[in-house]
Write a protein that holds these residues in place. Structure first.
Motif, PDB file in Angstrom:
ATOM      1  N   MET A   1       0.829  -1.201   0.000  1.00 48.34           N
ATOM      2  CA  MET A   1       0.000   0.000   0.000  1.00 48.34           C
ATOM      3  C   MET A   1       0.866   1.255   0.000  1.00 48.34           C
ATOM      4  N   VAL A   2       0.405   2.244  -0.719  1.00 43.08           N
ATOM      5  CA  VAL A   2       1.097   3.524  -0.769  1.00 43.08           C
ATOM      6  C   VAL A   2       0.212   4.554  -0.084  1.00 43.08           C
ATOM      7  N   SER A   3       0.763   5.262   0.858  1.00 41.74           N
ATOM      8  CA  SER A   3      -0.021   6.219   1.631  1.00 41.74           C
ATOM      9  C   SER A   3      -0.380   7.440   0.798  1.00 41.74           C
ATOM     10  N   ARG A   4      -1.352   8.158   1.279  1.00 34.88           N
ATOM     11  CA  ARG A   4      -1.760   9.403   0.613  1.00 34.88           C
ATOM     12  C   ARG A   4      -0.626  10.415   0.640  1.00 34.88           C
ATOM     13  N   GLU A   5       0.119  10.430   1.741  1.00 34.38           N
ATOM     14  CA  GLU A   5       1.259  11.359   1.845  1.00 34.38           C
ATOM     15  C   GLU A   5       2.333  11.022   0.826  1.00 34.38           C
ATOM     16  N   GLN A   6       2.568   9.702   0.618  1.00 34.40           N
ATOM     17  CA  GLN A   6       3.562   9.285  -0.366  1.00 34.40           C
ATOM     18  C   GLN A   6       3.163   9.717  -1.772  1.00 34.40           C
ATOM     19  N   LYS A   7       1.895   9.531  -2.112  1.00 34.86           N
ATOM     20  CA  LYS A   7       1.420   9.941  -3.433  1.00 34.86           C
ATOM     21  C   LYS A   7       1.563  11.451  -3.620  1.00 34.86           C
ATOM     22  N   ALA A   8       1.291  12.209  -2.567  1.00 34.79           N
ATOM     23  CA  ALA A   8       1.429  13.664  -2.659  1.00 34.79           C
ATOM     24  C   ALA A   8       2.887  14.046  -2.886  1.00 34.79           C
ATOM     25  N   THR A   9       3.789  13.329  -2.244  1.00 31.67           N
ATOM     26  CA  THR A   9       5.214  13.597  -2.424  1.00 31.67           C
ATOM     27  C   THR A   9       5.643  13.307  -3.852  1.00 31.67           C
ATOM     28  N   ARG A  75      21.402  -4.995 -23.218  1.00 36.25           N
ATOM     29  CA  ARG A  75      21.753  -5.417 -21.873  1.00 36.25           C
ATOM     30  C   ARG A  75      20.480  -5.617 -21.062  1.00 36.25           C
ATOM     31  N   SER A  76      20.481  -6.673 -20.289  1.00 30.91           N
ATOM     32  CA  SER A  76      19.390  -6.940 -19.360  1.00 30.91           C
ATOM     33  C   SER A  76      19.971  -7.120 -17.967  1.00 30.91           C
ATOM     34  N   ALA A  77      19.293  -6.601 -16.963  1.00 28.39           N
ATOM     35  CA  ALA A  77      19.768  -6.713 -15.587  1.00 28.39           C
ATOM     36  C   ALA A  77      18.575  -6.821 -14.653  1.00 28.39           C
ATOM     37  N   ALA A  78      18.766  -7.566 -13.574  1.00 27.11           N
ATOM     38  CA  ALA A  78      17.710  -7.742 -12.590  1.00 27.11           C
ATOM     39  C   ALA A  78      17.791  -6.669 -11.515  1.00 27.11           C
ATOM     40  N   PHE A  79      16.654  -6.358 -10.925  1.00 24.94           N
ATOM     41  CA  PHE A  79      16.643  -5.422  -9.804  1.00 24.94           C
ATOM     42  C   PHE A  79      15.451  -5.721  -8.914  1.00 24.94           C
ATOM     43  N   ARG A  80      15.563  -5.309  -7.672  1.00 19.67           N
ATOM     44  CA  ARG A  80      14.485  -5.494  -6.714  1.00 19.67           C
ATOM     45  C   ARG A  80      13.530  -4.310  -6.789  1.00 19.67           C
ATOM     46  N   LEU A  81      12.241  -4.584  -6.869  1.00 13.69           N
ATOM     47  CA  LEU A  81      11.233  -3.529  -6.916  1.00 13.69           C
ATOM     48  C   LEU A  81      11.097  -2.905  -5.536  1.00 13.69           C
ATOM     49  N   SER A  82      11.274  -1.607  -5.476  1.00 15.36           N
ATOM     50  CA  SER A  82      11.224  -0.917  -4.185  1.00 15.36           C
ATOM     51  C   SER A  82       9.880  -0.255  -3.925  1.00 15.36           C
ATOM     52  N   VAL A  83       9.056  -0.120  -4.954  1.00 15.55           N
ATOM     53  CA  VAL A  83       7.732   0.474  -4.779  1.00 15.55           C
ATOM     54  C   VAL A  83       6.729  -0.320  -5.605  1.00 15.55           C
ATOM     55  N   PRO A  84       5.478  -0.362  -5.186  1.00 14.03           N
ATOM     56  CA  PRO A  84       4.438  -1.061  -5.957  1.00 14.03           C
ATOM     57  C   PRO A  84       3.984  -0.211  -7.138  1.00 14.03           C
ATOM     58  N   TYR A  85       3.226  -0.832  -8.035  1.00 16.45           N
ATOM     59  CA  TYR A  85       2.665  -0.065  -9.143  1.00 16.45           C
ATOM     60  C   TYR A  85       1.485   0.757  -8.650  1.00 16.45           C
ATOM     61  N   VAL A  86       1.507   2.034  -8.968  1.00 17.79           N
ATOM     62  CA  VAL A  86       0.407   2.935  -8.652  1.00 17.79           C
ATOM     63  C   VAL A  86       0.097   3.710  -9.935  1.00 17.79           C
ATOM     64  N   PRO A  87      -1.153   3.695 -10.419  1.00 18.92           N
ATOM     65  CA  PRO A  87      -1.480   4.432 -11.642  1.00 18.92           C
ATOM     66  C   PRO A  87      -1.044   5.892 -11.554  1.00 18.92           C
ATOM     67  N   GLY A  88      -0.372   6.349 -12.620  1.00 22.92           N
ATOM     68  CA  GLY A  88       0.115   7.721 -12.659  1.00 22.92           C
ATOM     69  C   GLY A  88       1.523   7.882 -12.127  1.00 22.92           C
ATOM     70  N   PHE A  89       2.067   6.802 -11.516  1.00 30.32           N
ATOM     71  CA  PHE A  89       3.400   6.885 -10.928  1.00 30.32           C
ATOM     72  C   PHE A  89       4.282   5.725 -11.400  1.00 30.32           C
ATOM     73  N   LEU A  90       4.121   5.323 -12.644  1.00 26.22           N
ATOM     74  CA  LEU A  90       4.927   4.246 -13.207  1.00 26.22           C
ATOM     75  C   LEU A  90       6.422   4.546 -13.123  1.00 26.22           C
ATOM     76  N   ALA A  91       6.788   5.808 -13.314  1.00 28.22           N
ATOM     77  CA  ALA A  91       8.202   6.180 -13.311  1.00 28.22           C
ATOM     78  C   ALA A  91       8.885   5.855 -11.988  1.00 28.22           C
ATOM     79  N   MET A  92       8.179   5.994 -10.887  1.00 22.14           N
ATOM     80  CA  MET A  92       8.780   5.733  -9.578  1.00 22.14           C
ATOM     81  C   MET A  92       9.170   4.266  -9.436  1.00 22.14           C
TER      82      MET A  92
END
Length: 326
Positions: A1-9, A75-92
């Motif tokens: 879950m992403v908080s409302r404060e996080q989305k505002a940030t 080149r392909s490389a693996a990484f750990r996802l640090s944030v969930p998918y939230v519509p409008g914030f794909l870039a994060m």
């Protein structure tokens, strides 16, 4: 879950970066009136594919020659996802890893334009994944999305009405001042929007030229490789591992913003970590809230793509900077 404060940030960060977007062509090549592209010899594409566990992903970068579209670099490389998918914030979720990948692309094959599977300026806050990535790597970028999101008065109904007027492959029409609908092979229509350092006309004209199939070839090739990398990993193949891309990307974006604001009269905040190392400066456009210092810790096993409990709480100050605690 992403908080409302996080989305505002995140929203505030996107609006800040949107102001940095260069709307006109700022290229070392040009879009000719006859459909040619003098000076263009390398085009890039990026894509991210996910593992079934939703914890890890594969980022892929491909560079093709132009106009022959032969693969010059991949080149392909693996990484750990640090944030969930939230519509409008794909870039994060995706841009930190993709941005880090470009640090290792050799200069002689560095693309002159990058196509991104996502939106550019066609975004509720004017900063989709293509714009975010373009500012991060300082390269021209174009956003190419398969679906139409709601931006102002433009929505899927608007796109369906426009699509009825586009009959042949290569036909396109404007959805708004920063987006166009492009018909490709078959019945598919794509949403094309300028990301950074390119105008809408150039973006849609080049994307049309690159669509040998339903998708632009640079994105299609990156998608094929990222998907194949996921399958190969399950078969036992090891891949490069990107360590903490979100943290390094945050520091990089802070530096870019500080450099961009040197002529700005806005106050500048100096931020230091608890280790005493100066990280970067960030321009505060409005009165900031309480600054919160950060702590960093990480323990990684690269070959197995596993992490111990790694905590990243970095540079939380004002409404600009946030990293997630894992």
């Amino acid at each position: 879950m992403v908080s409302r404060e996080q989305k505002a940030t995140w929203a505030a960060e996107q609006m800040t970066l949107a102001k940095m977007r260069i709307e006109d062509d700022c290229l070392d090549w040009s879009c000719g009136k006859n459909g040619g592209f003098p000076g263009l010899s390398r085009v890039g594409g990026v894509d991210v594919s996910f593992f079934a566990d939703g914890t890890y992903a594969i980022a892929a970068v491909v560079v093709l020659s132009f106009p022959s579209l032969n693969v010059l670099y991949e080149r392909s490389a693996a990484f750990r996802l640090s944030v969930p998918y939230v519509p409008g914030f794909l870039a994060m979720r995706e841009v930190p890893a993709l941005s880090k990948m470009f640090q290792d692309v050799p200069a002689h094959v560095m693309p002159q334009v990058v196509l991104v599977d996502g939106n550019g300026a066609f975004h509720p806050r004017g900063c989709g994944a293509a714009t975010h990535l373009g500012i991060s790597i300082d390269l021209p970028t174009i956003g190419v999305a398969k679906d139409v999101q709601q931006v102002g008065d433009v929505n899927s109904s608007t796109a369906r009405r426009l699509a009825k007027t586009l009959h042949q492959s290569g036909d396109w029409g404007p959805l708004c001042t920063v987006a166009a609908l492009l018909r490709t092979k078959g019945s598919r229509c794509l949403v094309v929007s300028p990301g950074h350092r390119v105008c809408l006309r150039t973006a849609v004209t080049l994307t049309s030229q690159l669509c040998q199939k339903a998708l632009p070839e640079p994105i299609r090739q990156a998608d094929l490789r990222s998907r194949q990398a996921v399958r190969s990993w399950y078969a036992g193949v090891e891949f490069d591992y990107l360590v903490a891309p979100r943290l390094s990307h945050l520091e990089h974006m802070l530096q870019i913003t500080a450099k961009n604001s040197q002529s700005d009269d806005s106050p500048v905040v100096n931020v230091q970590s608890r280790r005493g190392r100066q990280v970067a400066k960030w321009v505060i456009k409005e009165k900031s809230k309480t600054e919160v210092p950060c702590e960093e810790s990480c323990s990684l096993r690269h070959s197995e793509l596993e992490t111990s409990e790694s905590t990243w709480t970095s540079l939380l100050f004002g409404w600009i900077c946030v990293c997630f605690t894992r």
